[in-house]
Scaffold this motif. Structure first.
Motif, PDB file in Angstrom:
ATOM      1  N   ASN A 147      -4.796 -17.265  11.496  1.00 30.46           N
ATOM      2  CA  ASN A 147      -6.027 -17.474  11.704  1.00 30.46           C
ATOM      3  C   ASN A 147      -7.220 -18.395  11.601  1.00 30.46           C
ATOM      4  O   ASN A 147      -7.573 -18.865  11.968  1.00 30.46           O
ATOM      5  N   LYS A 148      -5.987 -18.859  10.182  1.00 32.12           N
ATOM      6  CA  LYS A 148      -7.462 -19.921   9.077  1.00 32.12           C
ATOM      7  C   LYS A 148      -6.463 -21.575   9.689  1.00 32.12           C
ATOM      8  O   LYS A 148      -5.074 -21.017   9.565  1.00 32.12           O
ATOM      9  N   SER A 149      -7.631 -22.702   8.859  1.00 34.90           N
ATOM     10  CA  SER A 149      -6.895 -23.657   8.587  1.00 34.90           C
ATOM     11  C   SER A 149      -5.496 -23.179   7.679  1.00 34.90           C
ATOM     12  O   SER A 149      -5.949 -22.219   6.830  1.00 34.90           O
ATOM     13  N   GLU A 150      -4.552 -24.465   7.598  1.00 37.17           N
ATOM     14  CA  GLU A 150      -3.713 -24.437   6.576  1.00 37.17           C
ATOM     15  C   GLU A 150      -4.435 -24.712   4.941  1.00 37.17           C
ATOM     16  O   GLU A 150      -4.290 -23.909   4.000  1.00 37.17           O
ATOM     17  N   ALA A 151      -5.688 -25.657   5.232  1.00 35.73           N
ATOM     18  CA  ALA A 151      -6.180 -25.819   4.172  1.00 35.73           C
ATOM     19  C   ALA A 151      -6.787 -24.361   3.046  1.00 35.73           C
ATOM     20  O   ALA A 151      -6.688 -23.468   2.002  1.00 35.73           O
ATOM     21  N   ASP A 152      -6.935 -23.364   4.495  1.00 35.96           N
ATOM     22  CA  ASP A 152      -7.965 -22.366   3.874  1.00 35.96           C
ATOM     23  C   ASP A 152      -6.872 -21.359   3.827  1.00 35.96           C
ATOM     24  O   ASP A 152      -8.058 -20.516   2.778  1.00 35.96           O
ATOM     25  N   ARG A 153      -6.044 -21.546   4.257  1.00 34.35           N
ATOM     26  CA  ARG A 153      -4.970 -20.217   3.580  1.00 34.35           C
ATOM     27  C   ARG A 153      -4.183 -20.200   2.321  1.00 34.35           C
ATOM     28  O   ARG A 153      -4.410 -19.757   1.405  1.00 34.35           O
ATOM     29  N   ARG A 154      -4.440 -21.612   2.070  1.00 35.25           N
ATOM     30  CA  ARG A 154      -3.848 -22.091   0.715  1.00 35.25           C
ATOM     31  C   ARG A 154      -5.194 -21.744  -0.554  1.00 35.25           C
ATOM     32  O   ARG A 154      -4.659 -21.465  -1.751  1.00 35.25           O
ATOM     33  N   GLY A 155      -6.439 -21.610   0.262  1.00 42.83           N
ATOM     34  CA  GLY A 155      -7.648 -21.581  -0.603  1.00 42.83           C
ATOM     35  C   GLY A 155      -7.638 -20.229  -0.998  1.00 42.83           C
ATOM     36  O   GLY A 155      -7.678 -19.149  -2.196  1.00 42.83           O
ATOM     37  N   VAL A 156      -6.568 -19.348  -0.290  1.00 46.99           N
ATOM     38  CA  VAL A 156      -6.689 -17.829   0.063  1.00 46.99           C
ATOM     39  C   VAL A 156      -5.425 -17.366  -0.761  1.00 46.99           C
ATOM     40  O   VAL A 156      -5.207 -16.420  -2.237  1.00 46.99           O
ATOM     41  N   ILE A 157      -4.799 -17.590  -0.691  1.00 45.34           N
ATOM     42  CA  ILE A 157      -3.666 -17.861  -2.306  1.00 45.34           C
ATOM     43  C   ILE A 157      -3.798 -17.583  -3.301  1.00 45.34           C
ATOM     44  O   ILE A 157      -3.726 -16.741  -4.011  1.00 45.34           O
ATOM     45  N   ALA A 158      -4.721 -19.250  -2.840  1.00 45.88           N
ATOM     46  CA  ALA A 158      -4.790 -20.172  -4.992  1.00 45.88           C
ATOM     47  C   ALA A 158      -6.287 -18.486  -5.750  1.00 45.88           C
ATOM     48  O   ALA A 158      -5.888 -18.130  -6.539  1.00 45.88           O
ATOM     49  N   GLY A 159      -6.959 -18.783  -4.531  1.00 41.39           N
ATOM     50  CA  GLY A 159      -8.019 -16.827  -5.239  1.00 41.39           C
ATOM     51  C   GLY A 159      -7.207 -15.626  -4.773  1.00 41.39           C
ATOM     52  O   GLY A 159      -7.641 -15.184  -6.588  1.00 41.39           O
ATOM     53  N   LEU A 160      -6.476 -15.300  -4.722  1.00 35.50           N
ATOM     54  CA  LEU A 160      -5.505 -13.741  -4.484  1.00 35.50           C
ATOM     55  C   LEU A 160      -4.838 -14.428  -6.416  1.00 35.50           C
ATOM     56  O   LEU A 160      -5.266 -13.200  -6.965  1.00 35.50           O
ATOM     57  N   GLU A 161      -4.075 -15.237  -6.336  1.00 33.18           N
ATOM     58  CA  GLU A 161      -3.198 -15.930  -7.668  1.00 33.18           C
ATOM     59  C   GLU A 161      -3.974 -15.592  -8.803  1.00 33.18           C
ATOM     60  O   GLU A 161      -4.067 -15.533  -9.805  1.00 33.18           O
ATOM     61  N   LEU A 206       0.329  -9.613  -2.933  1.00 29.67           N
ATOM     62  CA  LEU A 206      -0.335 -10.770  -1.288  1.00 29.67           C
ATOM     63  C   LEU A 206      -0.480 -11.916  -1.179  1.00 29.67           C
ATOM     64  O   LEU A 206       0.126 -12.683   0.091  1.00 29.67           O
ATOM     65  N   ALA A 207      -0.324 -12.645  -2.717  1.00 27.40           N
ATOM     66  CA  ALA A 207      -0.415 -14.063  -2.553  1.00 27.40           C
ATOM     67  C   ALA A 207       0.870 -14.881  -2.674  1.00 27.40           C
ATOM     68  O   ALA A 207       1.511 -15.535  -1.666  1.00 27.40           O
ATOM     69  N   ALA A 208       1.737 -13.701  -2.728  1.00 30.01           N
ATOM     70  CA  ALA A 208       3.215 -13.645  -2.614  1.00 30.01           C
ATOM     71  C   ALA A 208       3.807 -14.078  -1.208  1.00 30.01           C
ATOM     72  O   ALA A 208       5.118 -14.844  -1.185  1.00 30.01           O
ATOM     73  N   LEU A 209       3.573 -12.397  -0.470  1.00 31.83           N
ATOM     74  CA  LEU A 209       3.751 -12.951   0.397  1.00 31.83           C
ATOM     75  C   LEU A 209       3.531 -13.880   1.605  1.00 31.83           C
ATOM     76  O   LEU A 209       3.945 -14.410   2.972  1.00 31.83           O
ATOM     77  N   MET A 210       2.416 -14.045   1.129  1.00 36.02           N
ATOM     78  CA  MET A 210       1.615 -15.205   2.048  1.00 36.02           C
ATOM     79  C   MET A 210       2.061 -16.599   2.022  1.00 36.02           C
ATOM     80  O   MET A 210       2.038 -17.588   2.724  1.00 36.02           O
ATOM     81  N   ARG A 211       2.715 -16.777   1.070  1.00 34.69           N
ATOM     82  CA  ARG A 211       3.196 -18.263   0.675  1.00 34.69           C
ATOM     83  C   ARG A 211       4.444 -18.275   0.616  1.00 34.69           C
ATOM     84  O   ARG A 211       5.341 -19.203   1.411  1.00 34.69           O
ATOM     85  N   SER A 212       5.422 -16.913   1.102  1.00 33.28           N
ATOM     86  CA  SER A 212       6.707 -16.669   2.375  1.00 33.28           C
ATOM     87  C   SER A 212       6.562 -16.830   3.621  1.00 33.28           C
ATOM     88  O   SER A 212       7.673 -17.549   3.749  1.00 33.28           O
ATOM     89  N   ARG A 213       5.160 -17.306   3.834  1.00 37.36           N
ATOM     90  CA  ARG A 213       4.893 -17.458   5.741  1.00 37.36           C
ATOM     91  C   ARG A 213       4.811 -18.741   5.726  1.00 37.36           C
ATOM     92  O   ARG A 213       4.458 -19.285   6.576  1.00 37.36           O
ATOM     93  N   GLU A 214       4.236 -19.505   4.568  1.00 35.46           N
ATOM     94  CA  GLU A 214       3.839 -20.686   4.822  1.00 35.46           C
ATOM     95  C   GLU A 214       4.926 -21.598   5.100  1.00 35.46           C
ATOM     96  O   GLU A 214       5.970 -21.761   4.637  1.00 35.46           O
ATOM     97  N   PRO A 215       4.789 -22.716   5.808  1.00 33.15           N
ATOM     98  CA  PRO A 215       5.789 -23.632   6.622  1.00 33.15           C
ATOM     99  C   PRO A 215       6.434 -24.631   4.974  1.00 33.15           C
ATOM    100  O   PRO A 215       5.313 -25.212   4.267  1.00 33.15           O
ATOM    101  N   TYR A 249     -12.732 -20.597   0.792  1.00 35.93           N
ATOM    102  CA  TYR A 249     -11.983 -21.099   2.344  1.00 35.93           C
ATOM    103  C   TYR A 249     -12.696 -22.142   2.070  1.00 35.93           C
ATOM    104  O   TYR A 249     -13.609 -22.995   0.461  1.00 35.93           O
ATOM    105  N   THR A 250     -12.364 -23.861   2.746  1.00 32.56           N
ATOM    106  CA  THR A 250     -12.918 -25.341   2.435  1.00 32.56           C
ATOM    107  C   THR A 250     -13.313 -24.879   3.531  1.00 32.56           C
ATOM    108  O   THR A 250     -14.903 -26.214   3.442  1.00 32.56           O
ATOM    109  N   THR A 251     -13.722 -24.133   4.399  1.00 32.43           N
ATOM    110  CA  THR A 251     -14.648 -24.585   5.794  1.00 32.43           C
ATOM    111  C   THR A 251     -15.575 -23.418   5.615  1.00 32.43           C
ATOM    112  O   THR A 251     -15.778 -22.100   5.294  1.00 32.43           O
ATOM    113  N   GLU A 252     -16.523 -24.131   6.231  1.00 32.29           N
ATOM    114  CA  GLU A 252     -17.952 -23.003   6.115  1.00 32.29           C
ATOM    115  C   GLU A 252     -18.481 -23.323   7.174  1.00 32.29           C
ATOM    116  O   GLU A 252     -18.077 -24.200   8.487  1.00 32.29           O
TER     117      GLU A 252
END
Length: 207
Positions: free
Chosen positions: A174-188, A198-207, A91-94
């Motif tokens: 329930n996370k920010s866009e930046a945090d979601r992108r961080g999760v996708i990058a971590g999974l990839e 899972l990362a691909a599924l998350m990407r498919s749901r991004e605007p 995540y980018t936020t703490e």
């Protein structure tokens, strides 16, 4: 299943797509004493002309589970999609804590035993065709017709007529866009195929 609003998935086509991609599901029933019983089975996920969803499968005849179908109680089939650990370091936020992202579908309905040999053989043929797809020399029951028909006496095929689908796609909504992108990058960056799915599924749901 507890489904917070932001993780709820109601789109039928998305639910059916996950069920078909992860068709080895868990069938759960409850006996007369209230005790749960679970069997793990490959399902055929089909939609009839009226739009109703049917789940076809078969199990060993010695299993006591199929006998509970006659009681006309609801049964549950659980389809588990991609899932994976989410590190707070992505995540980018703490501050953050570890969690688990996943997608799952619960199919509720009633199961009915299929009685005729033709119905049972159809389930066997279609199941084999589904999983033999891509094989250079696909196997089908007709290649061992006598043997298959003898074995049919030891199985019970059934039709689970779905009355309700529940979908929970916990994908960091329930996370920010930046945090979601961080999760996708971590999974990839992971080595597990499930993480990449899972990362691909998350990407498919991004605007």
């Amino acid at each position: 299943m507890y489904v917070p609003r932001h993780f709820e998935e109601r789109e039928p086509e998305r639910l059916l797509a996950l069920m078909r991609a992860h068709a080895f599901a868990t069938l759960v029933t409850v006996d007369e004493a209230g005790a749960p019983f679970a069997t793990h089975l490959p399902f055929l996920v089909e939609r009839d002309a009226a739009g109703e969803v049917h789940l076809f499968a078969h199990m060993a005849k010695p299993s006591p589970q199929w006998r509970s179908f006659a009681a006309e109680r609801d049964v549950l089939a659980i389809f588990q999609g991609p899932h994976g650990y989410v590190s707070p370091t992505w995540y980018t936020t703490e501050p953050q804590v570890p969690t688990w992202n996943y997608a799952t579908v619960h199919a509720h309905g009633r199961a009915h035993v299929l009685d005729t040999p033709d119905e049972v053989l159809r389930i066997l043929r279609d199941t084999a065709a589904l999983y033999e797809a891509g094989n250079a020399r696909p196997w089908e029951p007709g290649q061992a017709d006598d043997y298959v028909r003898r074995l049919m006496g030891g199985i019970v095929a059934f039709d689970l007529r779905v009355s309700r689908l529940e979908g929970k796609f916990k994908l960091s909504q329930n996370k920010s866009e930046a945090d979601r992108r961080g999760v996708i990058a971590g999974l990839e960056r992971g080595a597990r195929p499930a993480d990449l799915e899972l990362a691909a599924l998350m990407r498919s749901r991004e605007p």
